[in-house]
Enzyme design. Structure first.
Site, PDB file in Angstrom:
ATOM      1  N   LYS A 191      -2.302  -5.339   3.407  1.00 41.55           N
ATOM      2  CA  LYS A 191      -2.788  -5.864   1.968  1.00 41.55           C
ATOM      3  C   LYS A 191      -1.985  -5.208   0.922  1.00 41.55           C
ATOM      4  O   LYS A 191      -1.629  -3.965   0.995  1.00 41.55           O
ATOM      5  CB  LYS A 191      -4.207  -5.482   1.955  1.00 41.55           C
ATOM      6  CG  LYS A 191      -4.836  -6.197   0.605  1.00 41.55           C
ATOM      7  CD  LYS A 191      -6.385  -5.749   0.490  1.00 41.55           C
ATOM      8  CE  LYS A 191      -6.842  -6.286  -0.822  1.00 41.55           C
ATOM      9  NZ  LYS A 191      -6.278  -6.024  -1.943  1.00 41.55           N
ATOM     10  N   LYS A 216       1.783   0.534   2.013  1.00 45.48           N
ATOM     11  CA  LYS A 216       3.034   0.128   2.893  1.00 45.48           C
ATOM     12  C   LYS A 216       4.424   0.735   2.474  1.00 45.48           C
ATOM     13  O   LYS A 216       5.100   1.538   3.239  1.00 45.48           O
ATOM     14  CB  LYS A 216       3.257  -1.427   2.791  1.00 45.48           C
ATOM     15  CG  LYS A 216       2.312  -2.282   3.730  1.00 45.48           C
ATOM     16  CD  LYS A 216       2.562  -3.682   3.617  1.00 45.48           C
ATOM     17  CE  LYS A 216       2.989  -4.173   2.291  1.00 45.48           C
ATOM     18  NZ  LYS A 216       1.884  -4.067   1.220  1.00 45.48           N
ATOM     19  N   ASP A 225      -0.718 -10.167   2.242  1.00 48.26           N
ATOM     20  CA  ASP A 225      -1.850 -10.438   1.799  1.00 48.26           C
ATOM     21  C   ASP A 225      -2.131 -11.913   2.675  1.00 48.26           C
ATOM     22  O   ASP A 225      -3.118 -12.173   3.006  1.00 48.26           O
ATOM     23  CB  ASP A 225      -2.256 -10.830   0.389  1.00 48.26           C
ATOM     24  CG  ASP A 225      -2.504  -9.242  -0.320  1.00 48.26           C
ATOM     25  OD1 ASP A 225      -1.345  -8.728  -0.447  1.00 48.26           O
ATOM     26  OD2 ASP A 225      -3.485  -8.843  -0.795  1.00 48.26           O
ATOM     27  N   LYS A 249       8.279  -7.572  -6.368  1.00 52.16           N
ATOM     28  CA  LYS A 249       8.236  -6.366  -7.382  1.00 52.16           C
ATOM     29  C   LYS A 249       9.286  -5.816  -7.180  1.00 52.16           C
ATOM     30  O   LYS A 249       9.723  -4.830  -8.080  1.00 52.16           O
ATOM     31  CB  LYS A 249       6.936  -5.726  -7.262  1.00 52.16           C
ATOM     32  CG  LYS A 249       5.528  -6.311  -7.496  1.00 52.16           C
ATOM     33  CD  LYS A 249       4.410  -5.416  -7.480  1.00 52.16           C
ATOM     34  CE  LYS A 249       4.218  -4.651  -6.458  1.00 52.16           C
ATOM     35  NZ  LYS A 249       4.000  -5.456  -5.231  1.00 52.16           N
TER      36      LYS A 249
END
Length: 272
Positions: free
Chosen positions: A9, A14, A126, A40
């Site tokens: 998620k 991560k 996600d 991102k």
């Protein structure tokens, strides 16, 4: 060449985990390539001390020719850093961007040019749509590891990702290596994640404590393995790297046994 994909998620840690694992393996003499698969484009931020690097999708969108050296930079410990990037906000599909970026890197010969021992894919997870699932298939990764905490939304996301990984595993693609518990110190956290592992018939590969030193390192613009390499948390990352190596070795042994029994297979694992 060992290729690993890490999912979980958004906000579960991560990038922090993958970057510190990359630093561990680089310190052991391995040539490591980390590819951030998130619009991102911040997976490798602390490995490169905030140094600007254009994402693959930035340059693809520009329409101008570019070389690998334009999108792959060397970070802390010699880790090679690349960011897939994604579409402009509100314009296009992020999953499609991941497909384009990874295919572009491969077409430009990133694996042959840099000849890494270990490739780490840090994937937003996600929702595992076709684009974000790409590292699970097409030979990009051999093992998939899923990060989760004991928070309900994190567990829900991890369950979905693991089901997707098991689906691709059944079709002969990447294997589900297991779960990594990245603690948030919520109630019944350990029990919840053990229950998830049991439901999915998988293992918990690592158990990382919620440690302030990790945040302190990032506020200093560094990964923990650079900021405090002798700390207890640094030892946790080293232990996780060891555990992942054992998973890969077990997979290699299992593949060898299958081949000796006359089964088909193409799994390979570097001797880490």
């Amino acid at each position: 060449m060992l290729k690993l994909a890490f999912y979980g998620k958004g906000g579960i840690g991560k990038s922090t985990t993958v970057s510190n694992l990359a630093a561990v393996w680089a310190s052991r003499g391995h040539r490591v390539l980390q590819v951030g698969c998130d619009p991102k484009a911040d997976s490798t931020l602390y490995l490169r001390h905030g140094r600007e690097v254009p994402s693959v999708m930035d340059l693809v969108r520009s329409g101008k020719p570019f070389d690998l050296e334009d999108v792959v930079v060397e970070g802390f410990g010699g880790v090679l850093c690349a960011e897939a990037g994604g579409p402009l906000p509100g314009r296009g599909c992020a999953g499609r961007g991941i497909i384009t970026a990874l295919e572009t890197l491969e077409e430009k010969g990133v694996y042959d040019t840099y000849d890494p021992d270990i490739v780490l894919y840090d994937v937003l997870g996600d929702v595992v749509c076709g684009g974000f699932a790409l590292p699970m298939r097409q030979g990009y990764a051999q093992e998939v590891f899923v990060l989760t905490s004991g928070e309900n939304m994190s567990i829900h996301a991890a369950a979905n990702i693991c089901l997707a990984a098991q689906h691709y595993q059944e079709r002969g693609y990447a294997r589900l290596g297991g779960l990594i518990l990245n603690r948030r110190d919520v109630r019944d956290e350990e029990a919840k994640v053990h229950e998830l592992a049991g439901d999915l018939d998988t293992r918990i590969v690592g158990d990382l404590p919620h440690e302030q030193a990790v945040t302190d390192a990032e506020e200093a613009g560094q990964v923990l393995m650079e900021f405090a390499p002798e700390s207890a948390m640094a030892e946790e990352y080293r232990a996780l790297a060891d555990a992942i190596e054992r998973v890969c070795a077990d997979a290699q042994d299992g593949q060898a046994a299958g081949l000796s029994a006359g089964q088909d297979g193409d799994y390979t694992c570097c001797p880490v």
